[in-house]
Design an enzyme around this catalytic site. Sequence first.
Site, PDB file in Angstrom:
ATOM      1  N   LYS A 175       0.847  -1.193   0.000  1.00 53.59           N
ATOM      2  CA  LYS A 175       0.000   0.000   0.000  1.00 53.59           C
ATOM      3  C   LYS A 175       0.885   1.246   0.000  1.00 53.59           C
ATOM      4  O   LYS A 175       1.463   1.622   1.023  1.00 53.59           O
ATOM      5  CB  LYS A 175      -0.905   0.052   1.240  1.00 53.59           C
ATOM      6  CG  LYS A 175      -1.991   1.108   1.085  1.00 53.59           C
ATOM      7  CD  LYS A 175      -2.380   1.794   2.358  1.00 53.59           C
ATOM      8  CE  LYS A 175      -1.657   3.076   2.605  1.00 53.59           C
ATOM      9  NZ  LYS A 175      -1.818   4.150   1.633  1.00 53.59           N
ATOM     10  N   GLU A 257       9.936   2.631  10.719  1.00 54.03           N
ATOM     11  CA  GLU A 257      10.907   3.704  10.458  1.00 54.03           C
ATOM     12  C   GLU A 257      10.124   5.010  10.520  1.00 54.03           C
ATOM     13  O   GLU A 257       9.306   5.285   9.635  1.00 54.03           O
ATOM     14  CB  GLU A 257      11.540   3.547   9.070  1.00 54.03           C
ATOM     15  CG  GLU A 257      12.390   2.316   8.916  1.00 54.03           C
ATOM     16  CD  GLU A 257      13.641   2.312   9.781  1.00 54.03           C
ATOM     17  OE1 GLU A 257      14.037   3.373  10.277  1.00 54.03           O
ATOM     18  OE2 GLU A 257      14.190   1.218   9.967  1.00 54.03           O
ATOM     19  N   CYS A 291      13.181  12.263   6.067  1.00 50.22           N
ATOM     20  CA  CYS A 291      13.225  11.871   7.484  1.00 50.22           C
ATOM     21  C   CYS A 291      14.594  12.187   8.066  1.00 50.22           C
ATOM     22  O   CYS A 291      14.740  12.361   9.266  1.00 50.22           O
ATOM     23  CB  CYS A 291      12.912  10.389   7.627  1.00 50.22           C
ATOM     24  SG  CYS A 291      13.887   9.404   6.516  1.00 50.22           S
ATOM     25  N   GLU A 393       9.067  17.517  14.735  1.00 50.03           N
ATOM     26  CA  GLU A 393       9.383  17.350  13.314  1.00 50.03           C
ATOM     27  C   GLU A 393       8.453  18.243  12.489  1.00 50.03           C
ATOM     28  O   GLU A 393       7.232  18.153  12.607  1.00 50.03           O
ATOM     29  CB  GLU A 393       9.196  15.887  12.900  1.00 50.03           C
ATOM     30  CG  GLU A 393       9.632  15.646  11.475  1.00 50.03           C
ATOM     31  CD  GLU A 393       9.395  14.215  10.992  1.00 50.03           C
ATOM     32  OE1 GLU A 393       8.262  13.712  11.170  1.00 50.03           O
ATOM     33  OE2 GLU A 393      10.322  13.624  10.437  1.00 50.03           O
TER      34      GLU A 393
HETATM   35  P1  NAD Z   1       2.104   9.020   7.216  1.00 50.44           P
HETATM   36  O1  NAD Z   1       2.363   8.312   8.500  1.00 50.44           O
HETATM   37  O2  NAD Z   1       0.996   9.985   7.165  1.00 50.44           O
HETATM   38  O3  NAD Z   1       1.781   7.946   6.076  1.00 50.44           O
HETATM   39  C1  NAD Z   1       2.665   6.881   5.780  1.00 50.44           C
HETATM   40  C2  NAD Z   1       1.852   5.734   5.202  1.00 50.44           C
HETATM   41  O4  NAD Z   1       0.982   5.223   6.214  1.00 50.44           O
HETATM   42  C3  NAD Z   1       0.944   6.140   4.032  1.00 50.44           C
HETATM   43  O5  NAD Z   1       0.941   5.118   3.075  1.00 50.44           O
HETATM   44  C4  NAD Z   1      -0.416   6.256   4.698  1.00 50.44           C
HETATM   45  O6  NAD Z   1      -1.482   6.059   3.828  1.00 50.44           O
HETATM   46  C5  NAD Z   1      -0.347   5.140   5.721  1.00 50.44           C
HETATM   47  N1  NAD Z   1      -1.274   5.269   6.854  1.00 50.44           N
HETATM   48  C6  NAD Z   1      -1.820   6.404   7.369  1.00 50.44           C
HETATM   49  N2  NAD Z   1      -2.657   6.096   8.397  1.00 50.44           N
HETATM   50  C7  NAD Z   1      -2.610   4.742   8.534  1.00 50.44           C
HETATM   51  C8  NAD Z   1      -3.234   3.828   9.436  1.00 50.44           C
HETATM   52  N3  NAD Z   1      -4.079   4.235  10.376  1.00 50.44           N
HETATM   53  N4  NAD Z   1      -2.962   2.517   9.306  1.00 50.44           N
HETATM   54  C9  NAD Z   1      -2.085   2.084   8.365  1.00 50.44           C
HETATM   55  N5  NAD Z   1      -1.480   2.900   7.483  1.00 50.44           N
HETATM   56  C10 NAD Z   1      -1.734   4.214   7.570  1.00 50.44           C
HETATM   57  O7  NAD Z   1       3.490   9.650   6.762  1.00 50.44           O
HETATM   58  P2  NAD Z   1       3.809  10.520   5.451  1.00 50.44           P
HETATM   59  O8  NAD Z   1       3.207  11.869   5.614  1.00 50.44           O
HETATM   60  O9  NAD Z   1       3.474   9.750   4.227  1.00 50.44           O
HETATM   61  O10 NAD Z   1       5.400  10.618   5.532  1.00 50.44           O
HETATM   62  C11 NAD Z   1       6.069  11.540   6.318  1.00 50.44           C
HETATM   63  C12 NAD Z   1       6.601  10.906   7.587  1.00 50.44           C
HETATM   64  O11 NAD Z   1       7.383   9.758   7.260  1.00 50.44           O
HETATM   65  C13 NAD Z   1       7.535  11.812   8.356  1.00 50.44           C
HETATM   66  O12 NAD Z   1       7.230  11.724   9.718  1.00 50.44           O
HETATM   67  C14 NAD Z   1       8.912  11.228   8.080  1.00 50.44           C
HETATM   68  O13 NAD Z   1       9.878  11.484   9.062  1.00 50.44           O
HETATM   69  C15 NAD Z   1       8.604   9.783   7.976  1.00 50.44           C
HETATM   70  N6  NAD Z   1       9.651   9.100   7.221  1.00 50.44           N
HETATM   71  C16 NAD Z   1      10.507   8.301   7.920  1.00 50.44           C
HETATM   72  C17 NAD Z   1      11.543   7.651   7.251  1.00 50.44           C
HETATM   73  C18 NAD Z   1      12.490   6.744   7.999  1.00 50.44           C
HETATM   74  O14 NAD Z   1      13.097   5.894   7.366  1.00 50.44           O
HETATM   75  N7  NAD Z   1      12.652   6.880   9.300  1.00 50.44           N
HETATM   76  C19 NAD Z   1      11.684   7.816   5.873  1.00 50.44           C
HETATM   77  C20 NAD Z   1      10.789   8.653   5.201  1.00 50.44           C
HETATM   78  C21 NAD Z   1       9.766   9.282   5.891  1.00 50.44           C
END
Ligand code: NAD
Length: 503
Positions: A175, A257, A291, A393
Amino acid sequence: MAKKYQNFINGVWKDASTGKFSENRNPADKDDLIGLFPSSDENDVREAVAAAREAFKKWRLIPAPKRGDVLKVVGDIMLEKKDEIAFEMTREMGKVFAETKGDTQEGIDTAYYAASEGRRLFGYNAPSELKNKMNLSFRIPIGVAGIITPWNFPMAIPTWKIFPALVCGNTVVFKPAELTPKTATTLVEIIDEAMKQVLGNEYIPGVLNLVHGKGRVVGEEFLANPGIDLISFTGSTEVGRRINEVGGKMLKRVSLELGGKNAQIVMNDANIDLALDAVLWGAFGTTGQRCTATSRLILHKDIHDKFIDKLLERVKKLKLGYGNDKGVDVGPCISEAQRNTVHSYVEIGKNEDRATLLTGGEFSAEGNLSKGWFYKPTIFTNVTRNMRIAKEEIFGPVLAVIKCNNLEEAIDILNDTEYGLSSSIFTNNVNDAFTAVRDIQAGITYINGATIGAEAHMPFGGVKGTGNGHREGGWTVYDFYTEWKAVYIDYSGKLQRAQIDNY
Ligand code: NAD
């Protein structure tokens, strides 16, 4: 009429069971409609999980080197299509072309690494306590992997997860983020093409399934569905906590992550110009939406003022624009909502105690920029460690500068965060560099390098609130996608007993 895209379930491209779609638009130009993508629901996930469970029975029996051969072909196809993939990725999520090419190259590197791992999924053997007995251990696949990814590395992050999952013999339900469904579709098309090329008549539908849709609908079903054995998630801390909670109750294996609040330290003996290049790249590359982005800059008091003068001069030269245009340094924020979040943090910063807005702090809307979600690169000085802009963040082009007196204080400030992903120190003092390596609490530390720019074959992940102890990348991720099986072979011809006191 915009093109309609589909889910990929059990080897077939098909519409969501809801029959609904949602729009995907270019964040640099909201008039540019990229396509319509399925708004799936639980039923689509259930169908995909059933297909993946069935496919697992056969895929786990394909020899690992042959599974690796699939990844080799995936890498070859990605290499051939690199520019095309990168162009469309920039159009979909905004970062500049050189960066989306880098994102794609990381996927290629990961593919070739995974291909070679097909011949290297080593186990261990160990001596037995007893005569005429042999002890072996080897890795076995787990089952169905649920892969949930964010939008900021729409190619690299899915490849970090899907490639090792497949090589290890697991099947996958994927997904992607709602904001980057096109890049995800391209990746799945490429993997399926490679599967067909390598496996021929042995092709197994359902090994890889793609379900587009919202996190709180499609993603939630990943948590609830007992047919998904493990979940690999990259995204926000908030959603990560939820996945850990529900996944924990269901006894799923979960890799998280999450967020970061990464800092770069610059000591008074550092090469200032090098440190400047690094902070510009770390803070404003990918519009600060990594990130690993540098969101705090910790400057030694002796070089603070000089560094800030030079930084200001350089920041003003950064060119904002559509990332596929030549000469552009910084693209837009991913969405209107993300830009509003960035702006709300700037408002918080402006009201915090003594923090000074040095530059930026507003939307960028001159000329064509008014069509996208552009935000000016922003720097706050006089920040102290307890301010919200130093702790939370922001995920945008905002840098908080904190002054320090010495190395010990610099490291203390750097560690004073709930996160622990990336970190960097600029110094020419070898003792200070090694002290930093030892004392910084982060999964990644760069000496004289920016906080961004991980290499595909190294462990990637963070400590503290950034994750739950797993690592992606390199050899380490293979532990997540396999179980260990211990095998005892007794060739003595009699019942020998261990766990009985034989001494
Ligand atoms: P997000 O958590 O909003 O979404 C990430 C994914 O989770 C998306 O596919 C989303 O549809 C899904 N999701 C959302 N709610 C969910 C739920 N209740 N159950 C299951 N899946 C769900 O994050 P984002 O806005 O897409 O990305 C930004 C964040 O990602 C930032 O906090 C960033 O630091 C983090 N990030 C971390 C890394 C790492 O390796 N540590 C790398 C890239 C991004």
